[in-house]
Enzyme design. Structure first.
Site, PDB file in Angstrom:
ATOM      1  CE  LYS A  22      -1.392   1.324   4.121  1.00  0.00           C
ATOM      2  NZ  LYS A  22      -1.165   2.797   4.446  1.00  0.00           N
ATOM      3  NE  ARG A  92      -0.238  11.390   8.040  1.00  0.00           N
ATOM      4  CZ  ARG A  92       0.311  12.422   8.393  1.00  0.00           C
ATOM      5  NH1 ARG A  92      -0.248  13.363   8.857  1.00  0.00           N
ATOM      6  NH2 ARG A  92       1.526  12.837   7.726  1.00  0.00           N
ATOM      7  CB  CYS A 116      -4.783   9.908  12.536  1.00  0.00           C
ATOM      8  SG  CYS A 116      -3.210   9.021  12.677  1.00  0.00           S
ATOM      9  NE  ARG A 121       0.929   9.537  10.840  1.00  0.00           N
ATOM     10  CZ  ARG A 121       0.338   8.757  10.188  1.00  0.00           C
ATOM     11  NH1 ARG A 121      -0.741   8.145  10.530  1.00  0.00           N
ATOM     12  NH2 ARG A 121       0.957   8.293   9.013  1.00  0.00           N
ATOM     13  N   PRO A 122       2.581  15.254  12.618  1.00  0.00           N
ATOM     14  CG  PRO A 122       4.579  15.548  13.618  1.00  0.00           C
ATOM     15  CD  PRO A 122       3.518  14.675  13.719  1.00  0.00           C
ATOM     16  CB  ILE A 123       2.995  17.921   7.664  1.00  0.00           C
ATOM     17  CG1 ILE A 123       2.372  19.228   7.805  1.00  0.00           C
ATOM     18  CG2 ILE A 123       2.048  16.794   7.482  1.00  0.00           C
ATOM     19  CD1 ILE A 123       1.595  19.645   6.576  1.00  0.00           C
ATOM     20  CG  ASP A 124       7.731  19.204  12.140  1.00  0.00           C
ATOM     21  OD1 ASP A 124       6.878  18.162  12.087  1.00  0.00           O
ATOM     22  OD2 ASP A 124       8.751  19.214  12.458  1.00  0.00           O
ATOM     23  CG  LEU A 125      10.565  16.548   9.938  1.00  0.00           C
ATOM     24  CD1 LEU A 125      10.881  14.877  10.139  1.00  0.00           C
ATOM     25  CD2 LEU A 125      11.748  17.266  10.052  1.00  0.00           C
ATOM     26  CG  ASP A 307       3.439   0.566   9.574  1.00  0.00           C
ATOM     27  OD1 ASP A 307       2.898   1.525  10.491  1.00  0.00           O
ATOM     28  OD2 ASP A 307       3.752   1.013   8.288  1.00  0.00           O
ATOM     29  CB  ILE A 329       7.604   5.252  14.808  1.00  0.00           C
ATOM     30  CG1 ILE A 329       8.923   4.219  14.744  1.00  0.00           C
ATOM     31  CG2 ILE A 329       7.505   6.100  13.573  1.00  0.00           C
ATOM     32  CD1 ILE A 329      10.019   4.749  14.107  1.00  0.00           C
ATOM     33  NE  ARG A 399      -6.194   4.243   6.249  1.00  0.00           N
ATOM     34  CZ  ARG A 399      -5.100   4.323   7.078  1.00  0.00           C
ATOM     35  NH1 ARG A 399      -5.341   4.044   8.377  1.00  0.00           N
ATOM     36  NH2 ARG A 399      -3.822   4.467   6.764  1.00  0.00           N
TER      37      ARG A 399
HETATM   38  N1  EPU Z   1       7.241  13.193  12.061  1.00  0.00           N
HETATM   39  C1  EPU Z   1       7.401  14.650  12.292  1.00  0.00           C
HETATM   40  N2  EPU Z   1       7.411  15.627  11.446  1.00  0.00           N
HETATM   41  C2  EPU Z   1       7.014  15.412  10.024  1.00  0.00           C
HETATM   42  C3  EPU Z   1       6.799  14.011   9.792  1.00  0.00           C
HETATM   43  C4  EPU Z   1       7.130  13.034  10.781  1.00  0.00           C
HETATM   44  O1  EPU Z   1       7.918  14.858  13.510  1.00  0.00           O
HETATM   45  O2  EPU Z   1       7.028  16.235   9.510  1.00  0.00           O
HETATM   46  C5  EPU Z   1       7.587  12.215  12.707  1.00  0.00           C
HETATM   47  C6  EPU Z   1       6.211  11.414  13.000  1.00  0.00           C
HETATM   48  O3  EPU Z   1       5.470  12.161  13.827  1.00  0.00           O
HETATM   49  C7  EPU Z   1       6.741   9.998  13.512  1.00  0.00           C
HETATM   50  C8  EPU Z   1       8.042   9.833  12.893  1.00  0.00           C
HETATM   51  O4  EPU Z   1       8.364  11.336  12.305  1.00  0.00           O
HETATM   52  O5  EPU Z   1       7.112  10.053  14.890  1.00  0.00           O
HETATM   53  C9  EPU Z   1       8.041   9.159  11.430  1.00  0.00           C
HETATM   54  O6  EPU Z   1       6.660   9.498  10.705  1.00  0.00           O
HETATM   55  P1  EPU Z   1       6.617   9.347   9.085  1.00  0.00           P
HETATM   56  O7  EPU Z   1       6.656  10.904   8.493  1.00  0.00           O
HETATM   57  O8  EPU Z   1       7.728   8.444   8.706  1.00  0.00           O
HETATM   58  O9  EPU Z   1       5.402   8.544   9.082  1.00  0.00           O
HETATM   59  P2  EPU Z   1       4.520   8.816   7.591  1.00  0.00           P
HETATM   60  O10 EPU Z   1       5.132   9.084   6.492  1.00  0.00           O
HETATM   61  O11 EPU Z   1       3.510   9.688   7.881  1.00  0.00           O
HETATM   62  C10 EPU Z   1       4.425   6.155   6.770  1.00  0.00           C
HETATM   63  C11 EPU Z   1       3.539   5.434   6.592  1.00  0.00           C
HETATM   64  C12 EPU Z   1       2.857   4.910   7.947  1.00  0.00           C
HETATM   65  C13 EPU Z   1       4.134   4.174   8.644  1.00  0.00           C
HETATM   66  C14 EPU Z   1       5.204   5.366   9.130  1.00  0.00           C
HETATM   67  C15 EPU Z   1       6.430   4.817   9.737  1.00  0.00           C
HETATM   68  C16 EPU Z   1       2.729   5.966   4.330  1.00  0.00           C
HETATM   69  C17 EPU Z   1       1.501   6.481   3.574  1.00  0.00           C
HETATM   70  N3  EPU Z   1       2.555   5.947   5.812  1.00  0.00           N
HETATM   71  O12 EPU Z   1       3.684   7.373   7.494  1.00  0.00           O
HETATM   72  O13 EPU Z   1       2.010   3.623   7.543  1.00  0.00           O
HETATM   73  O14 EPU Z   1       3.704   3.640   9.999  1.00  0.00           O
HETATM   74  O15 EPU Z   1       5.350   5.828   7.550  1.00  0.00           O
HETATM   75  O16 EPU Z   1       7.002   3.765   9.045  1.00  0.00           O
HETATM   76  O17 EPU Z   1       3.693   5.537   3.952  1.00  0.00           O
HETATM   77  C18 EPU Z   1       0.375   2.193   7.971  1.00  0.00           C
HETATM   78  O18 EPU Z   1       0.643   1.604   6.758  1.00  0.00           O
HETATM   79  O19 EPU Z   1      -0.475   1.556   8.798  1.00  0.00           O
HETATM   80  C19 EPU Z   1       0.814   3.402   8.499  1.00  0.00           C
HETATM   81  C20 EPU Z   1       0.534   4.327   9.167  1.00  0.00           C
END
Ligand code: EPU
Length: 422
Positions: A22, A92, A116, A121-125, A307, A329, A399
């Protein structure tokens, strides 16, 4: 409303075929927007997150054609930046569309994702990365508008206290493909799904060095064209079936997963006493032996994946002794614990660590899923429990698991979906 009804206690036996990933598909579908030529993407799972992203691609002008149940032809010849908010907010997985639109059109909008059920689920990065590339980022009430007159390739460090970011890395790779010169991402996510995305991008003509490492160099503004690509298989689905084989004390063979992408889970469960063999044919799981308690901490790839944490917590209710599972995580990703406790699991939460005491006979109960992996955890518990378990809120499971009940039925699970009054 539909619920899953599981009559537990059946050891699972037989062969399971893993669907396409996925998360890999979500990134690659967004990446098809980088070229005006058609791309044929195979092994795309039929799950609701994917269907929503396909709707978004169509809404912005791409054509989407099914060539087979899991094979899509996508052509983004004429696209706009008009991503519908109501679709965007449903998954997301849509966030990576921003990076693709920046590469192709030089502008994109992100509708702010809320928290969620697995926590903040911040997007600051993502935003930091776009700003570093020189994009202008303007926040309006519920959306962020990104535009790129002054954008240019540069060096970006993309890590946080939680490690790398998967979709953040996807976004910056995609945006960098549209910028002349070299962008270097340090602390890039190394997940196999990122490797798969980079392999797709290479096929369409992008130049990316360091694939699979935390330092990626993207040489942007290459002439991009269509291609055919088969999506990587879903390692989390495979991990879920490993847990299903073990928790039911069954004997199953998992086919179709690329080798050497699930080592952390296989190694962890082998340490607990599980008999799991991975070879060129598949992953063989023999659930005869008693499991013992283990300690594990979720980590970015190649560590123990977050996951599969919920599924492992369910499994460890059947391991003798006190297991400790720490989530680094998503520290609050433990909504399954409360539901497992309803089924008789003995689990204490100590901050972001679950202490699981086994072996406990789980008892069929009515439980509610709160997120995708929590749903799988409850299915596993139901398969091991005495009597009947009812799992509600199946939209979370849908999902991300393609044909989950059918695959479980094929290996002997007594599971069905039934309609009940809401
Ligand atoms: N984080 C930040 N700032 C950001 C982005 C992330 O602090 O701007 C933190 C998050 O809060 C978390 C860590 O960094 O603590 C890792 O988050 P990441 O950004 O890697 O997660 P994601 O990209 O939103 C993807 C998968 C998730 C999976 C995570 C971790 C997708 C669509 N989703 O999410 O998949 O858990 O990576 O491997 O690729 C799932 O499939 O059930 C699922 C939730």
């Amino acid at each position: 409303m539909e619920v899953a009804r599981i009559n537990g206690g059946q050891p699972l036996h037989g062969i399971v075929h893993v669907s396409g990933s996925k998360n890999s598909s979500l990134a690659i579908l967004a990446a098809t927007l980088l070229t005006a030529e058609p791309c044929i993407i195979d092994n795309v799972p039929d799950v609701s997150d994917i269907r929503i992203v396909l709707e978004i691609l169509q809404a912005i002008g791409a054509t989407v054609e099914y060539l087979g149940p899991n094979t899509l032809k996508i052509c983004a010849k004429n696209i706009s930046n008009n991503v519908p908010e109501e679709l965007y907010s449903k998954t997301r997985g849509a966030i990576s569309i921003a990076g693709a639109l920046l590469a192709r059109l030089g502008e994109a909008e992100i509708f702010l994702p809320g928290g969620c059920s697995i926590g903040a689920r911040p997007i600051d990065l993502h935003i930091l990365g776009f700003k570093k590339l020189g994009f202008d980022v303007a926040q309006q009430t519920n959306k962020i508008v990104i535009s790129g007159k002054n954008a240019s390739a540069t060096d970006i460090f993309l890590g946080s206290k939680f490690g790398s970011t998967v979709t953040g890395t996807v976004n910056i790779i995609l945006a960098a493909c549209g910028l002349a010169g070299e962008t270097v991402i340090e602390s890039a996510a190394c997940e196999p799904e990122i490797v798969d995305l980079c392999e797709f991008l290479t096929k369409i003509g992008a130049e990316i060095h360091g694939i699979g490492s935390p330092t990626l160099k993207i040489v942007g503004k290459k002439q991009l064209h269509g291609c055919e690509h088969k999506v990587l298989s879903d390692r989390i689905e495979a991990g879920t079936f490993i847990c299903a084989g073990l928790i039911t004390r069954g004997n199953i063979e998992i086919r179709g997963l690329e080798r050497h992408i699930l080592g952390s889970l296989i190694n962890l469960l082998t340490t607990a006493g599980a008999n799991i063999i991975e070879n060129d044919i598949g992953i063989f799981v023999d659930g005869e032996s008693n499991l013992s308690a283990i300690e594990a901490v979720t980590m970015p790839y190649p560590g123990f994946p977050t996951d599969v944490q919920a599924q492992v917590v369910a499994l460890l209710t059947q391991a003798g002794g006190e297991s400790l599972i720490t989530e680094t995580i998503f520290p609050n990703r433990f909504a399954h614990v409360k539901e497992l406790q309803k089924m008789g699991a003995k689990i204490d939460m100590r901050g972001s660590t679950a202490a699981i005491y086994g072996r406990t006979q789980l008892i069929g109960s009515e439980v509610s899923a709160s997120d995708l992996r929590a749903s799988a955890s409850l299915y596993l518990a139901g398969l091991a429990a005495t009597g009947t378990t009812i799992v509600r809120e199946l939209q979370h499971l849908d999902r991300g698991y393609d044909q989950f009940e059918a695959k479980l039925q094929k290996i002997g699970a007594k599971i069905e979906r039934v309609k009940v009054k809401a």
